[in-house]
Enzyme design. Structure first.
Site, PDB file in Angstrom:
ATOM      1  N   ASP A  37       5.801   7.396   5.798  1.00  0.00           N
ATOM      2  CA  ASP A  37       6.803   6.409   6.701  1.00  0.00           C
ATOM      3  C   ASP A  37       6.753   7.145   8.145  1.00  0.00           C
ATOM      4  O   ASP A  37       7.719   6.737   8.725  1.00  0.00           O
ATOM      5  CB  ASP A  37       8.140   6.299   6.167  1.00  0.00           C
ATOM      6  CG  ASP A  37       8.152   5.462   4.806  1.00  0.00           C
ATOM      7  OD1 ASP A  37       7.185   4.611   4.493  1.00  0.00           O
ATOM      8  OD2 ASP A  37       8.979   6.014   3.794  1.00  0.00           O
TER       9      ASP A  37
ATOM     10  N   ARG B  40      -5.389   7.781 -10.511  1.00  0.00           N
ATOM     11  CA  ARG B  40      -5.208   8.957  -9.341  1.00  0.00           C
ATOM     12  C   ARG B  40      -6.462   9.641  -9.210  1.00  0.00           C
ATOM     13  O   ARG B  40      -6.684  10.119  -7.986  1.00  0.00           O
ATOM     14  CB  ARG B  40      -4.155   9.842 -10.161  1.00  0.00           C
ATOM     15  CG  ARG B  40      -3.545  10.730  -9.117  1.00  0.00           C
ATOM     16  CD  ARG B  40      -2.227  11.542  -9.505  1.00  0.00           C
ATOM     17  NE  ARG B  40      -1.014  10.700  -9.647  1.00  0.00           N
ATOM     18  CZ  ARG B  40      -0.239  10.471  -8.775  1.00  0.00           C
ATOM     19  NH1 ARG B  40      -0.659  10.951  -7.537  1.00  0.00           N
ATOM     20  NH2 ARG B  40       0.665   9.657  -8.712  1.00  0.00           N
TER      21      ARG B  40
ATOM     22  N   HIS C  52       8.071  -1.050   5.250  1.00  0.00           N
ATOM     23  CA  HIS C  52       8.875  -0.490   4.284  1.00  0.00           C
ATOM     24  C   HIS C  52      10.218  -1.247   4.451  1.00  0.00           C
ATOM     25  O   HIS C  52      10.611  -1.880   5.455  1.00  0.00           O
ATOM     26  CB  HIS C  52       9.123   0.880   5.325  1.00  0.00           C
ATOM     27  CG  HIS C  52      10.189   1.847   4.533  1.00  0.00           C
ATOM     28  ND1 HIS C  52       9.602   2.418   3.411  1.00  0.00           N
ATOM     29  CD2 HIS C  52      11.316   2.257   4.837  1.00  0.00           C
ATOM     30  CE1 HIS C  52      10.936   3.320   3.162  1.00  0.00           C
ATOM     31  NE2 HIS C  52      11.912   3.186   3.968  1.00  0.00           N
TER      32      HIS C  52
ATOM     33  N   LEU D 197       0.924   8.065  -1.715  1.00  0.00           N
ATOM     34  CA  LEU D 197       0.468   8.606  -0.429  1.00  0.00           C
ATOM     35  C   LEU D 197      -0.918   8.617  -0.158  1.00  0.00           C
ATOM     36  O   LEU D 197      -1.927   8.652  -1.039  1.00  0.00           O
ATOM     37  CB  LEU D 197       0.925  10.268  -0.310  1.00  0.00           C
ATOM     38  CG  LEU D 197       0.843  10.716   1.332  1.00  0.00           C
ATOM     39  CD1 LEU D 197       1.865   9.907   2.125  1.00  0.00           C
ATOM     40  CD2 LEU D 197       1.067  12.114   0.967  1.00  0.00           C
TER      41      LEU D 197
ATOM     42  N   GLU E 132      10.739  -9.921   4.883  1.00  0.00           N
ATOM     43  CA  GLU E 132       9.339  -9.523   4.693  1.00  0.00           C
ATOM     44  C   GLU E 132       8.249 -10.724   4.394  1.00  0.00           C
ATOM     45  O   GLU E 132       7.324 -11.012   5.103  1.00  0.00           O
ATOM     46  CB  GLU E 132       9.058  -8.712   3.270  1.00  0.00           C
ATOM     47  CG  GLU E 132       9.843  -7.430   3.254  1.00  0.00           C
ATOM     48  CD  GLU E 132       9.818  -6.705   1.908  1.00  0.00           C
ATOM     49  OE1 GLU E 132      10.080  -5.538   1.809  1.00  0.00           O
ATOM     50  OE2 GLU E 132       9.786  -7.346   0.776  1.00  0.00           O
TER      51      GLU E 132
ATOM     52  N   LEU F 148       2.897   2.559  -3.808  1.00  0.00           N
ATOM     53  CA  LEU F 148       3.798   3.795  -3.835  1.00  0.00           C
ATOM     54  C   LEU F 148       3.050   5.311  -3.528  1.00  0.00           C
ATOM     55  O   LEU F 148       3.909   6.077  -3.026  1.00  0.00           O
ATOM     56  CB  LEU F 148       4.401   3.710  -4.856  1.00  0.00           C
ATOM     57  CG  LEU F 148       5.565   2.345  -4.788  1.00  0.00           C
ATOM     58  CD1 LEU F 148       6.352   2.559  -6.180  1.00  0.00           C
ATOM     59  CD2 LEU F 148       6.296   2.047  -3.926  1.00  0.00           C
TER      60      LEU F 148
ATOM     61  N   ASN G 188       4.567  -9.876  -1.855  1.00  0.00           N
ATOM     62  CA  ASN G 188       4.138  -9.691  -0.731  1.00  0.00           C
ATOM     63  C   ASN G 188       2.547  -9.902  -0.575  1.00  0.00           C
ATOM     64  O   ASN G 188       2.232 -10.866   0.389  1.00  0.00           O
ATOM     65  CB  ASN G 188       4.721  -8.509   0.063  1.00  0.00           C
ATOM     66  CG  ASN G 188       6.009  -8.409   0.503  1.00  0.00           C
ATOM     67  OD1 ASN G 188       6.117  -9.550   1.314  1.00  0.00           O
ATOM     68  ND2 ASN G 188       6.629  -7.417   0.405  1.00  0.00           N
TER      69      ASN G 188
END
Length: 189
Positions: free
Chosen positions: A145, A58, A104, A87, A174, A85, A14
């Site tokens: 989401d 992270r 999504h 948050l 997509e 992936l 994408n």
């Protein structure tokens, strides 16, 4: 010229489609691709497309302002999550309020939330005996989401549909719609 930053975690098909869609346009372009995996194929795609790319861990994303500072330096008009992936942290959401979108692979609010991505979504849709599925492009909030739905496109499930065959249909949606919806969002800004 509007500026787009893409976040991706995986192969980056994408991200590539979006970058190619805007490559020869004079109204917007992808200026950076960021990934939370230093081995993600999206970084190779970015290199081949001659787009600035970085990976981060992270700690840089959640515990410091390193990623936020990097994004601020690029001054994007839109941040696009394309298979990302993690948050999104509140500090980035607040700094770019209303300028972060995600795609999504299902018709939200169904089949969304933590842990619902990729093959997991398609498998759940098929196992539930759904008659249709699709894509949802939505605003990013501090919950998986849950942001305002900006666009949806549907596809029908056929007799004997598998998670793999559904995934192929979803990818086609997509590729067809995501770049165009991004262009429309940027035009409205």
């Amino acid at each position: 010229m509007k500026r787009i930053v893409i976040f991706a975690s995986g192969s980056g098909t994408n991200a590539q489609r979006i970058t190619e869609f805007f490559k020869n346009r004079d109204d917007a372009q992808v200026i950076q691709i960021l990934s939370n995996k230093n081995t993600a194929k999206v970084l190779d795609r970015a290199n081949k497309l001659k787009v600035s790319a970085f990976s981060f861990n992270r700690t840089a994303f959640y515990d410091t302002t390193q990623v936020l500072d990097l994004i601020k330096q690029t001054q994007p008009d839109l941040i696009v999550l394309a298979g990302f992936l993690w948050l999104f942290p509140k500090n980035i959401i607040e700094a770019f309020s209303g300028k972060i979108i995600n795609i999504h692979p299902a018709l939200l609010p169904a089949y969304g939330g933590k842990g619902m991505y990729g093959e997991r979504v398609h498998k759940a849709v098929v196992e539930a005996g759904e008659k249709e599925s699709g894509i949802t492009i939505h605003e990013v909030t501090a919950e998986y989401d849950k942001g305002a739905i900006l666009f949806q496109a549907k596809t029908q499930l056929e007799e004997g549909e598998t998670a793999e065959s559904l995934a192929a249909k979803i990818h086609e949606l997509e590729y067809k719609h995501f770049p165009q919806v991004i262009a429309e969002i940027l035009e409205k800004q």
